[in-house]
Motif scaffolding. Structure first.
Motif, short mmCIF file in Angstrom:
data_model
loop_
_atom_site.label_atom_id
_atom_site.label_comp_id
_atom_site.label_asym_id
_atom_site.label_seq_id
_atom_site.Cartn_x
_atom_site.Cartn_y
_atom_site.Cartn_z
N ARG A 141 0.82 -1.21 0.00
CA ARG A 141 0.00 0.00 0.00
C ARG A 141 0.86 1.26 0.00
NH1 ARG A 141 -5.26 -1.41 0.84
NH2 ARG A 141 -5.64 -3.52 1.62
N SER A 142 0.23 2.37 -0.40
CA SER A 142 0.95 3.63 -0.53
C SER A 142 1.26 4.26 0.83
CB SER A 142 0.13 4.62 -1.37
OG SER A 142 -1.16 4.82 -0.79
N ASN A 143 0.47 3.94 1.86
CA ASN A 143 0.67 4.49 3.20
C ASN A 143 0.44 3.39 4.23
OD1 ASN A 143 1.13 7.45 2.75
ND2 ASN A 143 -0.86 7.27 1.74
N PRO A 144 0.92 3.58 5.45
CA PRO A 144 0.72 2.57 6.50
C PRO A 144 -0.70 2.61 7.06
CG PRO A 144 1.95 4.42 7.39
CD PRO A 144 1.81 4.66 5.91
N ASN A 145 -1.64 2.24 6.21
CA ASN A 145 -3.05 2.29 6.57
C ASN A 145 -3.79 1.24 5.75
OD1 ASN A 145 -5.90 3.08 6.64
ND2 ASN A 145 -5.19 4.93 7.65
N ALA A 146 -4.68 0.49 6.42
CA ALA A 146 -5.40 -0.58 5.74
C ALA A 146 -6.32 -0.05 4.64
CB ALA A 146 -6.20 -1.40 6.74
N GLY A 149 -4.34 3.10 -0.80
CA GLY A 149 -4.38 2.45 -2.11
C GLY A 149 -3.31 1.38 -2.26
N VAL A 150 -3.64 0.33 -3.02
CA VAL A 150 -2.70 -0.76 -3.29
C VAL A 150 -1.87 -0.41 -4.51
CG1 VAL A 150 -2.51 -3.20 -3.88
CG2 VAL A 150 -4.29 -2.45 -2.28
N VAL A 151 -0.54 -0.39 -4.34
CA VAL A 151 0.34 -0.03 -5.44
C VAL A 151 0.89 -1.27 -6.15
CG1 VAL A 151 0.98 2.17 -4.40
CG2 VAL A 151 2.32 0.14 -3.87
N ALA A 152 0.91 -2.41 -5.45
CA ALA A 152 1.39 -3.65 -6.05
C ALA A 152 1.03 -4.81 -5.12
CB ALA A 152 2.90 -3.60 -6.29
N GLN A 153 1.30 -6.02 -5.57
CA GLN A 153 1.09 -7.22 -4.77
C GLN A 153 2.31 -8.11 -4.88
OE1 GLN A 153 -2.67 -8.64 -6.45
NE2 GLN A 153 -3.73 -8.05 -4.57
N VAL A 154 2.56 -8.86 -3.82
CA VAL A 154 3.72 -9.75 -3.80
C VAL A 154 3.26 -11.12 -3.30
CG1 VAL A 154 4.36 -8.93 -1.49
CG2 VAL A 154 6.06 -10.07 -2.92
N GLY A 155 3.79 -12.17 -3.94
CA GLY A 155 3.36 -13.52 -3.64
C GLY A 155 4.08 -14.14 -2.45
N GLN A 156 3.58 -15.30 -2.06
CA GLN A 156 4.15 -16.01 -0.91
C GLN A 156 5.59 -16.44 -1.18
OE1 GLN A 156 1.72 -19.26 0.38
NE2 GLN A 156 2.59 -19.29 2.42
N ASP A 157 6.42 -16.38 -0.11
CA ASP A 157 7.83 -16.76 -0.13
C ASP A 157 8.71 -15.78 -0.91
OD1 ASP A 157 7.26 -19.02 1.39
OD2 ASP A 157 6.88 -20.24 -0.38
N SER A 158 8.15 -14.67 -1.37
CA SER A 158 8.97 -13.65 -2.05
C SER A 158 9.88 -12.98 -1.04
CB SER A 158 8.08 -12.62 -2.74
OG SER A 158 7.30 -13.21 -3.75
N ILE A 159 11.05 -12.57 -1.50
CA ILE A 159 12.02 -11.89 -0.64
C ILE A 159 11.82 -10.39 -0.75
CG2 ILE A 159 14.46 -11.56 -0.12
CD1 ILE A 159 13.43 -14.37 0.40
N GLU A 176 11.36 -3.01 -8.05
CA GLU A 176 11.41 -1.55 -8.14
C GLU A 176 10.22 -0.89 -7.43
OE1 GLU A 176 11.68 -0.49 -12.22
OE2 GLU A 176 13.67 -1.38 -12.51
N THR A 177 9.50 -1.67 -6.65
CA THR A 177 8.33 -1.16 -5.94
C THR A 177 8.67 -0.89 -4.49
OG1 THR A 177 6.85 -2.43 -7.37
CG2 THR A 177 5.93 -1.63 -5.30
N ARG A 178 8.15 0.22 -4.00
CA ARG A 178 8.36 0.59 -2.60
C ARG A 178 7.01 0.97 -2.00
NH1 ARG A 178 12.58 5.23 -0.36
NH2 ARG A 178 12.08 5.04 1.85
N GLY A 179 6.67 0.39 -0.85
CA GLY A 179 5.38 0.67 -0.21
C GLY A 179 5.29 0.02 1.15
N TRP A 180 4.08 0.01 1.69
CA TRP A 180 3.86 -0.43 3.07
C TRP A 180 3.05 -1.72 3.10
CZ3 TRP A 180 5.90 2.16 7.28
CH2 TRP A 180 6.45 3.42 7.02
#
Length: 252
Positions: A141-146, A149-159, A176-180
């Motif tokens: 997410r773009s900010n530390p809040n539930a 907005g969602v900027v990207a998703q990452v799968g299980q076991d990803s580093i 290249e993604t940075r978020g919370w």
């Protein structure tokens, strides 16, 4: 000045002081009377309003449509002057009470602001080991809040690499993604994490971001990631270690 004139002057002063005290006492009594009258009218209004609501309830239960009280505007004619008079009394209250009330409002606003938006001091920028995602699909997410907005998703076991933490949230870098993300969905990686240098020449420093250069890495060199902090990564290369900018490493 003879004795008679001096006595007369002192008597005049005492008389003026007594008159001033009596005038002030009379003023306070008048103010208290007006306040008492105002609260009495407010109490009468409350009782009247309650009675009207009870009557309206009985009318609605009898399925009548002619709600005379609302249609005639009688309620507005009676309540508006009472509300205005009550507002005047509140606005004319003592400066001390108004000052206390303003201070209470300011303190409450500051407390709510502190809870809603954590300060920089509450954001921890400590070195953190590489993390793995322990859920099937994790929203970044773009900010530390539930609700952010969602900027990207990452799968299980990803580093992922953690830059900093804020309460129960972690700011991560993934490719290249940075978020919370919620910290509870991250687990410290058990196995060594490797990365490759993408810069032609990469300075390895003794501390981020402007520490002394210890040595240099070449493009394609394979390093082991020890920890990360605020977009900097502590790496190990052969028997050496130091800090490099995260953007010059490829974890894939």
């Amino acid at each position: 000045m003879d004795c008679d004139s001096e006595s007369s002057f002192i008597g005049d002063l005492l008389g003026m002081a007594l008159f001033g005290f009596m005038f002030y006492a009379l003023y306070k009594i008048v103010v208290l009377c007006f306040k008492a009258l105002g609260w009495l009218l407010v109490a009468i209004y409350k009782i009247f309003d309650f009675c009207v609501l009870v009557i309206a309830l009985f009318i609605s239960r009898s399925e009548r449509e002619d709600l005379w009280f609302h249609h005639t505007g009688l309620r507005a004619l009676i309540t508006i002057p009472l509300i205005l008079f009550s507002c005047v009394l509140v606005m004319n209250d003592s400066n001390e009470h108004a000052y206390i009330a303003r201070n209470d409002l300011v303190r409450s606003a500051i407390a709510r602001q502190s809870q809603a938006e954590p300060t920089q001091a509450q954001t921890k920028q400590v070195a953190t080991k590489p993390q793995t995602v322990n859920t099937q699909l994790l929203n970044i997410r773009s900010n530390p809040n539930a609700k952010a907005g969602v900027v990207a998703q990452v799968g299980q076991d990803s580093i992922v690499l953690v830059n900093k933490t804020q309460g129960s949230w972690s700011e991560i870098s993934y490719n290249e993604t940075r978020g919370w993300v919620a910290s509870r969905y991250l687990t410290v990686a058990e196995n060594p994490i490797y990365a490759h240098v993408t810069a032609i020449k990469l300075n390895v420093r003794n501390a981020p971001p402007t520490g002394a250069v210890l040595f240099q890495l070449n493009k394609g060199d394979k390093v082991t990631i020890d920890s990360s902090r605020n977009n900097w990564v502590k790496i190990k290369y052969k028997d050496k270690s130091g800090w490099v900018a995260q953007r010059f490493l490829d974890l894939t």
